[in-house]
Write a protein that holds these residues in place. Structure first.
Motif, PDB file in Angstrom:
ATOM      1  N   GLY A 159      -4.669 -35.239 -46.058  1.00  0.00           N
ATOM      2  CA  GLY A 159      -4.207 -36.521 -46.584  1.00  0.00           C
ATOM      3  C   GLY A 159      -2.731 -36.739 -46.325  1.00  0.00           C
ATOM      4  O   GLY A 159      -2.302 -37.855 -45.965  1.00  0.00           O
ATOM      5  N   VAL A 160      -1.933 -35.696 -46.481  1.00  0.00           N
ATOM      6  CA  VAL A 160      -0.494 -35.784 -46.203  1.00  0.00           C
ATOM      7  C   VAL A 160      -0.267 -36.147 -44.737  1.00  0.00           C
ATOM      8  O   VAL A 160       0.593 -36.983 -44.409  1.00  0.00           O
ATOM      9  CB  VAL A 160       0.198 -34.450 -46.538  1.00  0.00           C
ATOM     10  CG1 VAL A 160       1.661 -34.461 -46.079  1.00  0.00           C
ATOM     11  CG2 VAL A 160       0.126 -34.182 -48.038  1.00  0.00           C
ATOM     12  N   ALA A 161      -1.043 -35.523 -43.854  1.00  0.00           N
ATOM     13  CA  ALA A 161      -0.916 -35.823 -42.421  1.00  0.00           C
ATOM     14  C   ALA A 161      -1.219 -37.298 -42.152  1.00  0.00           C
ATOM     15  O   ALA A 161      -0.541 -37.948 -41.344  1.00  0.00           O
ATOM     16  CB  ALA A 161      -1.848 -34.924 -41.612  1.00  0.00           C
ATOM     17  N   SER A 162      -2.227 -37.829 -42.837  1.00  0.00           N
ATOM     18  CA  SER A 162      -2.562 -39.244 -42.661  1.00  0.00           C
ATOM     19  C   SER A 162      -1.410 -40.141 -43.086  1.00  0.00           C
ATOM     20  O   SER A 162      -1.055 -41.104 -42.396  1.00  0.00           O
ATOM     21  CB  SER A 162      -3.811 -39.588 -43.482  1.00  0.00           C
ATOM     22  OG  SER A 162      -4.951 -38.935 -42.993  1.00  0.00           O
ATOM     23  N   VAL A 163      -0.823 -39.826 -44.236  1.00  0.00           N
ATOM     24  CA  VAL A 163       0.258 -40.662 -44.764  1.00  0.00           C
ATOM     25  C   VAL A 163       1.490 -40.580 -43.870  1.00  0.00           C
ATOM     26  O   VAL A 163       2.045 -41.613 -43.453  1.00  0.00           O
ATOM     27  CB  VAL A 163       0.613 -40.240 -46.202  1.00  0.00           C
ATOM     28  CG1 VAL A 163       1.851 -41.004 -46.687  1.00  0.00           C
ATOM     29  CG2 VAL A 163      -0.557 -40.474 -47.150  1.00  0.00           C
ATOM     30  N   LEU A 164       1.955 -39.362 -43.581  1.00  0.00           N
ATOM     31  CA  LEU A 164       3.211 -39.207 -42.841  1.00  0.00           C
ATOM     32  C   LEU A 164       3.088 -39.695 -41.398  1.00  0.00           C
ATOM     33  O   LEU A 164       4.061 -40.227 -40.841  1.00  0.00           O
ATOM     34  CB  LEU A 164       3.668 -37.750 -42.882  1.00  0.00           C
ATOM     35  CG  LEU A 164       4.087 -37.229 -44.269  1.00  0.00           C
ATOM     36  CD1 LEU A 164       4.539 -35.773 -44.179  1.00  0.00           C
ATOM     37  CD2 LEU A 164       5.208 -38.092 -44.875  1.00  0.00           C
ATOM     38  N   SER A 165       1.917 -39.525 -40.779  1.00  0.00           N
ATOM     39  CA  SER A 165       1.764 -40.001 -39.396  1.00  0.00           C
ATOM     40  C   SER A 165       1.833 -41.520 -39.330  1.00  0.00           C
ATOM     41  O   SER A 165       2.251 -42.093 -38.311  1.00  0.00           O
ATOM     42  CB  SER A 165       0.443 -39.514 -38.807  1.00  0.00           C
ATOM     43  OG  SER A 165      -0.663 -40.057 -39.506  1.00  0.00           O
ATOM     44  N   SER A 166       1.453 -42.203 -40.413  1.00  0.00           N
ATOM     45  CA  SER A 166       1.493 -43.664 -40.432  1.00  0.00           C
ATOM     46  C   SER A 166       2.913 -44.202 -40.527  1.00  0.00           C
ATOM     47  O   SER A 166       3.139 -45.388 -40.312  1.00  0.00           O
ATOM     48  CB  SER A 166       0.664 -44.197 -41.610  1.00  0.00           C
ATOM     49  OG  SER A 166       1.310 -43.941 -42.846  1.00  0.00           O
ATOM     50  N   MET A 167       3.872 -43.332 -40.876  1.00  0.00           N
ATOM     51  CA  MET A 167       5.265 -43.766 -40.993  1.00  0.00           C
ATOM     52  C   MET A 167       6.192 -42.903 -40.131  1.00  0.00           C
ATOM     53  O   MET A 167       7.374 -42.778 -40.422  1.00  0.00           O
ATOM     54  CB  MET A 167       5.702 -43.699 -42.471  1.00  0.00           C
ATOM     55  CG  MET A 167       5.436 -42.351 -43.126  1.00  0.00           C
ATOM     56  SD  MET A 167       6.029 -42.226 -44.849  1.00  0.00           S
ATOM     57  CE  MET A 167       5.276 -43.625 -45.621  1.00  0.00           C
ATOM     58  N   LYS A 168       5.654 -42.353 -39.053  1.00  0.00           N
ATOM     59  CA  LYS A 168       6.430 -41.396 -38.264  1.00  0.00           C
ATOM     60  C   LYS A 168       7.705 -41.996 -37.683  1.00  0.00           C
ATOM     61  O   LYS A 168       8.706 -41.290 -37.518  1.00  0.00           O
ATOM     62  CB  LYS A 168       5.573 -40.786 -37.156  1.00  0.00           C
ATOM     63  CG  LYS A 168       5.151 -41.749 -36.056  1.00  0.00           C
ATOM     64  CD  LYS A 168       4.342 -40.999 -34.992  1.00  0.00           C
ATOM     65  CE  LYS A 168       3.943 -41.926 -33.863  1.00  0.00           C
ATOM     66  NZ  LYS A 168       3.164 -41.188 -32.819  1.00  0.00           N
ATOM     67  N   ASN A 169       7.708 -43.283 -37.371  1.00  0.00           N
ATOM     68  CA  ASN A 169       8.914 -43.896 -36.793  1.00  0.00           C
ATOM     69  C   ASN A 169      10.082 -43.894 -37.764  1.00  0.00           C
ATOM     70  O   ASN A 169      11.241 -43.995 -37.356  1.00  0.00           O
ATOM     71  CB  ASN A 169       8.612 -45.326 -36.349  1.00  0.00           C
ATOM     72  CG  ASN A 169       7.682 -45.380 -35.153  1.00  0.00           C
ATOM     73  OD1 ASN A 169       7.579 -44.420 -34.396  1.00  0.00           O
ATOM     74  ND2 ASN A 169       6.982 -46.490 -34.986  1.00  0.00           N
ATOM     75  N   ASP A 170       9.799 -43.778 -39.065  1.00  0.00           N
ATOM     76  CA  ASP A 170      10.845 -43.783 -40.077  1.00  0.00           C
ATOM     77  C   ASP A 170      11.252 -42.381 -40.539  1.00  0.00           C
ATOM     78  O   ASP A 170      12.144 -42.237 -41.371  1.00  0.00           O
ATOM     79  CB  ASP A 170      10.377 -44.580 -41.301  1.00  0.00           C
ATOM     80  CG  ASP A 170      10.151 -46.045 -40.976  1.00  0.00           C
ATOM     81  OD1 ASP A 170      11.024 -46.640 -40.318  1.00  0.00           O
ATOM     82  OD2 ASP A 170       9.090 -46.587 -41.362  1.00  0.00           O
ATOM     83  N   LEU A 171      10.587 -41.345 -40.003  1.00  0.00           N
ATOM     84  CA  LEU A 171      10.881 -39.973 -40.441  1.00  0.00           C
ATOM     85  C   LEU A 171      12.105 -39.433 -39.718  1.00  0.00           C
ATOM     86  O   LEU A 171      12.222 -39.541 -38.491  1.00  0.00           O
ATOM     87  CB  LEU A 171       9.679 -39.065 -40.176  1.00  0.00           C
ATOM     88  CG  LEU A 171       8.406 -39.351 -40.970  1.00  0.00           C
ATOM     89  CD1 LEU A 171       7.310 -38.360 -40.580  1.00  0.00           C
ATOM     90  CD2 LEU A 171       8.659 -39.283 -42.478  1.00  0.00           C
ATOM     91  N   HIS A 172      12.987 -38.807 -40.486  1.00  0.00           N
ATOM     92  CA  HIS A 172      14.195 -38.206 -39.930  1.00  0.00           C
ATOM     93  C   HIS A 172      13.941 -36.722 -39.652  1.00  0.00           C
ATOM     94  O   HIS A 172      14.458 -35.842 -40.344  1.00  0.00           O
ATOM     95  CB  HIS A 172      15.370 -38.357 -40.904  1.00  0.00           C
ATOM     96  CG  HIS A 172      15.858 -39.761 -41.050  1.00  0.00           C
ATOM     97  ND1 HIS A 172      16.968 -40.243 -40.392  1.00  0.00           N
ATOM     98  CD2 HIS A 172      15.367 -40.801 -41.769  1.00  0.00           C
ATOM     99  CE1 HIS A 172      17.156 -41.522 -40.716  1.00  0.00           C
ATOM    100  NE2 HIS A 172      16.195 -41.881 -41.552  1.00  0.00           N
ATOM    101  N   GLY A 173      13.146 -36.432 -38.643  1.00  0.00           N
ATOM    102  CA  GLY A 173      12.861 -35.041 -38.322  1.00  0.00           C
ATOM    103  C   GLY A 173      11.424 -34.857 -37.877  1.00  0.00           C
ATOM    104  O   GLY A 173      10.722 -35.808 -37.522  1.00  0.00           O
TER     105      GLY A 173
END
Length: 433
Positions: A144-158
């Protein structure tokens, strides 16, 4: 000029805080939307558990899910492990998130529509297989975490590294496995991990609550084998023997003095347990030897060394006093170091856990003598390992079935908090760096 630089810094900081807050709002929304899916994953894994180094079906489902999210996937790490690499749209640290995948040789007794019916051979005997420690929950939550974070990857700092680990409960006899082997095969490299977070569902902590502890939070563990060799004789003539059964009984009793008479119990806890004793095959034959298997657990390196030295001394000297010989192997097949939460990392990330669960629901808990091979990761990089409530609200923790038992039960309503906590820890750590 100094005031101008300070103003610019303040504006950047305010902008970062605002952006982090916006991302957390997205996490909250998406995690809520994923709740039914996470529960469905968990039920599927629970119904189809696999023992350590045999998590083939589990690994295949994980790999296909990560691939569908556009995450770079590596399979076959440490036998059946899966690693996913999600590169954010902006530069920053590498944050690892870990879930363990394996079940246990336990026959399930819980009346659930998705209860495990799987059977297997283990150490020469047939057992049921059950996700009796909650690893099915861990896998579903991290998916579930992978689903959430992959949907906002352009905004992740790292970069986020998802580590799905086999054989946390220990590999089969004669094999390597678990966190230690994953590290040997490069799980913390390429890219190099800066920090690692992990959680463990807990059947005796109420849903909605999170438990944490800085420093030593789970014990170091060594398994042990003690073989007592004597001389066989007819049971009617014990004076002709050197009785390894009587000698073993004395060793077991004497081992109980190690903790009670050598450890300052006001400072730390420890355990010396004999869990199996095997010797002889008839009522009227004194056997030649007896095998004992047990576990040693300590919350500091110093105490661990003391326990091992005393077990060896007491076993060998007690046997010698009876004319027998004791051979002691520590560790016999596995050793996990102390699970040590980096205190600075705890201080930094505690506000995140309090924000996601509510300050009143984040509890400082005592150290426990259970063990976790997440400790190997924490030996290499700073880590934070916390406990997620899985006990139904209002239940008495003393009556809730414990881990590793046929009646082990988890309330699934706490999974969404686990998804949010791991996502927010990742985002906040990246923002803080």
């Amino acid at each position: 000029m100094k005031k101008f630089c300070l103003l610019i810094f303040t504006l950047h900081a305010a902008s970062a805080i605002a952006q982090t807050g916006a991302l957390q709002a997205v996490v909250n929304k998406k995690a809520n939307e994923l709740e039914k899916q996470v529960i469905a994953w968990r039920r599927d894994f629970h119904e189809h558990p696999e023992l350590g180094n045999h998590e083939v079906r589990t690994a295949d489902i994980i790999a296909k899910h990560l691939t569908s999210l556009g995450i770079e996937v590596k399979t076959g790490v440490a036998k059946t492990g899966v690693i996913g690499i999600l590169k954010g749209g902006k530069p920053g640290p590498v944050v690892a998130l870990r879930a363990d995948m394996d079940g246990l040789p336990v026959t399930e007794r819980v009346n659930l529509p998705f209860a495990s019916k799987v059977r297997t051979m283990y150490n020469g005997n047939e057992f049921g297989v059950m996700a009796a420690c909650g690893h099915d929950s861990h896998v579903a939550i991290l998916m579930g975490v992978a689903s959430v974070l992959s949907s906002m990857k352009n905004d992740l700092h790292g970069t986020v590294k998802f580590i799905f680990q086999p054989a946390e409960e220990g590999p089969p006899a004669g094999e390597q496995g678990g966190a230690e082997l994953m590290i040997k095969e490069g799980a913390l490299e390429h890219p190099k991990v800066d920090v690692i977070f992990g959680l463990h569902i807990n059947s005796q902590t109420e849903v909605g609550k999170i438990g944490y502890r800085p420093g030593g939070t789970m014990a170091a563990v060594n398994d042990m084998q003690i073989i007592v060799k004597g001389r066989s004789a007819h049971g009617a003539y014990p004076w002709s023997s050197i009785d390894p059964i009587v000698t073993s009984a004395q060793i077991i009793n004497n081992l109980q003095t190690i903790v009670s008479r050598n450890l300052n119990v006001t400072e730390n806890g420890a355990v010396v347990t004999i869990g199996a004793i095997n010797g002889g095959n008839r009522s009227n034959i004194i056997p030649e030897k007896v095998e004992m298997l047990g576990t040693i657990r300590a919350l500091s390196d110093q105490d661990e060394k003391m326990l091992i030295e005393n077990v060896k001394r007491i076993a060998t000297k007690t046997a010698e006093a009876n004319g027998a010989v004791a051979e002691v192997k520590i560790p016999y097949s596995n050793h996990y170091p102390v699970t040590y939460n980096n205190p600075e990392l705890i201080n930094k990330m505690l506000p995140t856990l309090q924000a996601v669960a509510g300050k009143e629901n984040v509890l400082l808990r005592p150290a426990v003598t259970g063990a976790e091979d997440f400790s190997f990761f924490e030996q290499k990089v700073p880590g934070l390992f916390f406990f997620l409530g899985g006990m139904p609200k209002g239940q008495d923790p003393l009556k809730a079935p414990s881990h590793h038992t046929p009646d082990f039960y988890i309330d699934e309503s706490g999974f969404t908090l686990g998804v949010k906590a791991l996502c927010d820890l990742t985002i906040d750590y990246m923002g803080g760096k």
